[in-house]
Design an enzyme around this catalytic site. Structure first.
Site, PDB file in Angstrom:
ATOM      1  N   ASP A  65      33.992  41.801  52.916  1.00  0.00           N
ATOM      2  CA  ASP A  65      34.891  42.942  52.750  1.00  0.00           C
ATOM      3  C   ASP A  65      34.164  44.223  53.160  1.00  0.00           C
ATOM      4  O   ASP A  65      32.960  44.219  53.391  1.00  0.00           O
ATOM      5  CB  ASP A  65      35.441  43.025  51.313  1.00  0.00           C
ATOM      6  CG  ASP A  65      34.381  42.816  50.250  1.00  0.00           C
ATOM      7  OD1 ASP A  65      33.185  42.928  50.571  1.00  0.00           O
ATOM      8  OD2 ASP A  65      34.739  42.542  49.093  1.00  0.00           O
ATOM      9  N   ASN A 132      38.274  43.004  37.300  1.00  0.00           N
ATOM     10  CA  ASN A 132      39.728  42.818  37.172  1.00  0.00           C
ATOM     11  C   ASN A 132      40.184  41.495  37.797  1.00  0.00           C
ATOM     12  O   ASN A 132      41.375  41.287  38.010  1.00  0.00           O
ATOM     13  CB  ASN A 132      40.475  43.988  37.828  1.00  0.00           C
ATOM     14  CG  ASN A 132      40.207  44.082  39.326  1.00  0.00           C
ATOM     15  OD1 ASN A 132      39.447  43.284  39.885  1.00  0.00           O
ATOM     16  ND2 ASN A 132      40.835  45.049  39.987  1.00  0.00           N
ATOM     17  N   HIS A 134      39.302  40.416  40.865  1.00  0.00           N
ATOM     18  CA  HIS A 134      39.372  40.382  42.327  1.00  0.00           C
ATOM     19  C   HIS A 134      38.235  39.536  42.902  1.00  0.00           C
ATOM     20  O   HIS A 134      37.176  39.398  42.297  1.00  0.00           O
ATOM     21  CB  HIS A 134      39.413  41.788  42.934  1.00  0.00           C
ATOM     22  CG  HIS A 134      38.146  42.587  42.892  1.00  0.00           C
ATOM     23  ND1 HIS A 134      38.141  43.948  42.675  1.00  0.00           N
ATOM     24  CD2 HIS A 134      36.833  42.266  43.048  1.00  0.00           C
ATOM     25  CE1 HIS A 134      36.900  44.405  42.720  1.00  0.00           C
ATOM     26  NE2 HIS A 134      36.085  43.397  42.947  1.00  0.00           N
ATOM     27  N   GLU A 139      42.654  42.180  45.492  1.00  0.00           N
ATOM     28  CA  GLU A 139      42.886  42.777  44.179  1.00  0.00           C
ATOM     29  C   GLU A 139      44.051  42.080  43.476  1.00  0.00           C
ATOM     30  O   GLU A 139      44.790  41.303  44.103  1.00  0.00           O
ATOM     31  CB  GLU A 139      43.229  44.270  44.357  1.00  0.00           C
ATOM     32  CG  GLU A 139      42.095  45.120  44.929  1.00  0.00           C
ATOM     33  CD  GLU A 139      41.072  45.539  43.862  1.00  0.00           C
ATOM     34  OE1 GLU A 139      40.942  44.868  42.822  1.00  0.00           O
ATOM     35  OE2 GLU A 139      40.396  46.564  44.101  1.00  0.00           O
TER      36      GLU A 139
HETATM   37  C1  F6R Z   1      31.795  43.103  47.283  1.00  0.00           C
HETATM   38  C2  F6R Z   1      32.873  42.249  46.762  1.00  0.00           C
HETATM   39  C3  F6R Z   1      33.396  42.456  45.397  1.00  0.00           C
HETATM   40  C4  F6R Z   1      32.314  42.252  44.338  1.00  0.00           C
HETATM   41  C5  F6R Z   1      32.865  42.432  42.929  1.00  0.00           C
HETATM   42  C6  F6R Z   1      31.768  42.312  41.903  1.00  0.00           C
HETATM   43  O1  F6R Z   1      31.462  42.738  48.602  1.00  0.00           O
HETATM   44  O2  F6R Z   1      33.334  41.401  47.447  1.00  0.00           O
HETATM   45  O3  F6R Z   1      34.452  41.554  45.169  1.00  0.00           O
HETATM   46  O4  F6R Z   1      31.785  40.965  44.484  1.00  0.00           O
HETATM   47  O5  F6R Z   1      33.479  43.683  42.817  1.00  0.00           O
HETATM   48  O6  F6R Z   1      30.853  43.346  42.083  1.00  0.00           O
HETATM   49  P1  F6R Z   1      29.472  43.373  41.299  1.00  0.00           P
HETATM   50  O7  F6R Z   1      28.705  42.171  41.744  1.00  0.00           O
HETATM   51  O8  F6R Z   1      28.808  44.651  41.741  1.00  0.00           O
HETATM   52  O9  F6R Z   1      29.792  43.335  39.851  1.00  0.00           O
END
Ligand code: F6R
Length: 240
Positions: A65, A132, A134, A139
């Site tokens: 992403d 959340n 995702h 999302e």
């Molecule tokens: C980032 C991504 C997001 C994160 C998620 C958890 O490339 O794909 O889905 O994996 O927001 O983020 P952290 O690991 O920082 O808690």
């Protein structure tokens, strides 16, 4: 549904996940894999940077992403972060297909181009877990058929970009690999660490599948492995 759940002590988690990834690369040197950014995978990348040497050399890494609206060298950018934390530190880096958000006239076009790379096949998709529910930037509201696309990000995700990842601006949106491509990959690994992920991990694995928690759809995948440390797994009713 068979979810393979691997729970490890927090102190051993990153080293163990890195070992698993190296073993997977040794078994398939030309692996096409998708890697996330964020705080969860960072310690795994530190381990890999120290231990991977030339083992990524024939692999192809695709971005999962990317933020829309951040300048190319913003510290929160996913492409830059993956390069800094892993790719630039490898003796023989893999080919890297980032989400080329700056290379096309519109984010939509960048998403479509990235999807072409994903369509060529993915052996492994590695994911973090959003607070959340995702995965990538799929999302809440995403479904199993959600494609690679430009998305409107949840406020909590935008907050994280600035507060946790150091973005110099609030992004205007995101581009994500679609749920459709994630679910079509050869294997999916979901990474979760820390007590703040305990409730959402339990929901993803045990509550009914729902667009309100897109990670719950990963249970449809025939080769899903969840790598959790003990604090994240505390609500799953298992021990390591
Ligand atoms: C980032 C991504 C997001 C994160 C998620 C958890 O490339 O794909 O889905 O994996 O927001 O983020 P952290 O690991 O920082 O808690």
């Amino acid at each position: 549904m068979t979810v393979r759940l691997e729970v490890m002590p927090a102190g051993a988690w990153a080293g163990e996940v890195a070992s698993r990834l190296l073993a997977a690369l040794d078994a398939n040197r030309g692996m096409r894999l998708v890697l996330p950014t964020g705080d969860t995978p960072s310690p795994v990348y530190a381990e890999l940077a120290a231990r991977a040497a030339d083992r990524f050399g024939e692999a192809v890494v695709l971005g999962l992403d990317e933020w829309v609206g951040l300048p190319a060298h913003d510290p929160a950018r996913c492409d830059g972060r993956l390069r800094r934390e892993l790719l630039d530190r490898l003796v023989a880096p893999p080919a890297f297909r980032e989400i080329a958000v700056d290379a096309f006239p519109s984010p939509d076009r960048a998403a479509r181009e990235h999807d072409v790379h994903a369509q060529a096949g993915l052996d492994l998709v590695v994911l973090g877990l959003g607070g959340n529910g995702h995965v990538g930037f799929n999302e809440p509201g995403s479904t199993p058929t959600s494609p690679t696309r430009v998305v409107r990000l949840a406020e909590a995700t935008l907050d994280a970009s600035v507060e946790r990842y150091g973005a110099t601006l609030r992004p205007s949106g995101g581009i994500t690999l679609g749920m459709d491509r994630i679910l079509a990959a050869g294997a999916v690994w979901l990474l979760a660490t820390g007590s703040r992920k305990a409730a959402i991990l339990a929901r993803a694995l045990h509550a009914p599948e729902s667009p309100e928690c897109p990670a719950s759809f990963l249970r449809r995948h025939p080769a899903l492995t969840v790598f959790a440390d003990e604090p994240a797994a505390v609500r799953l009713g298992v021990s390591g």
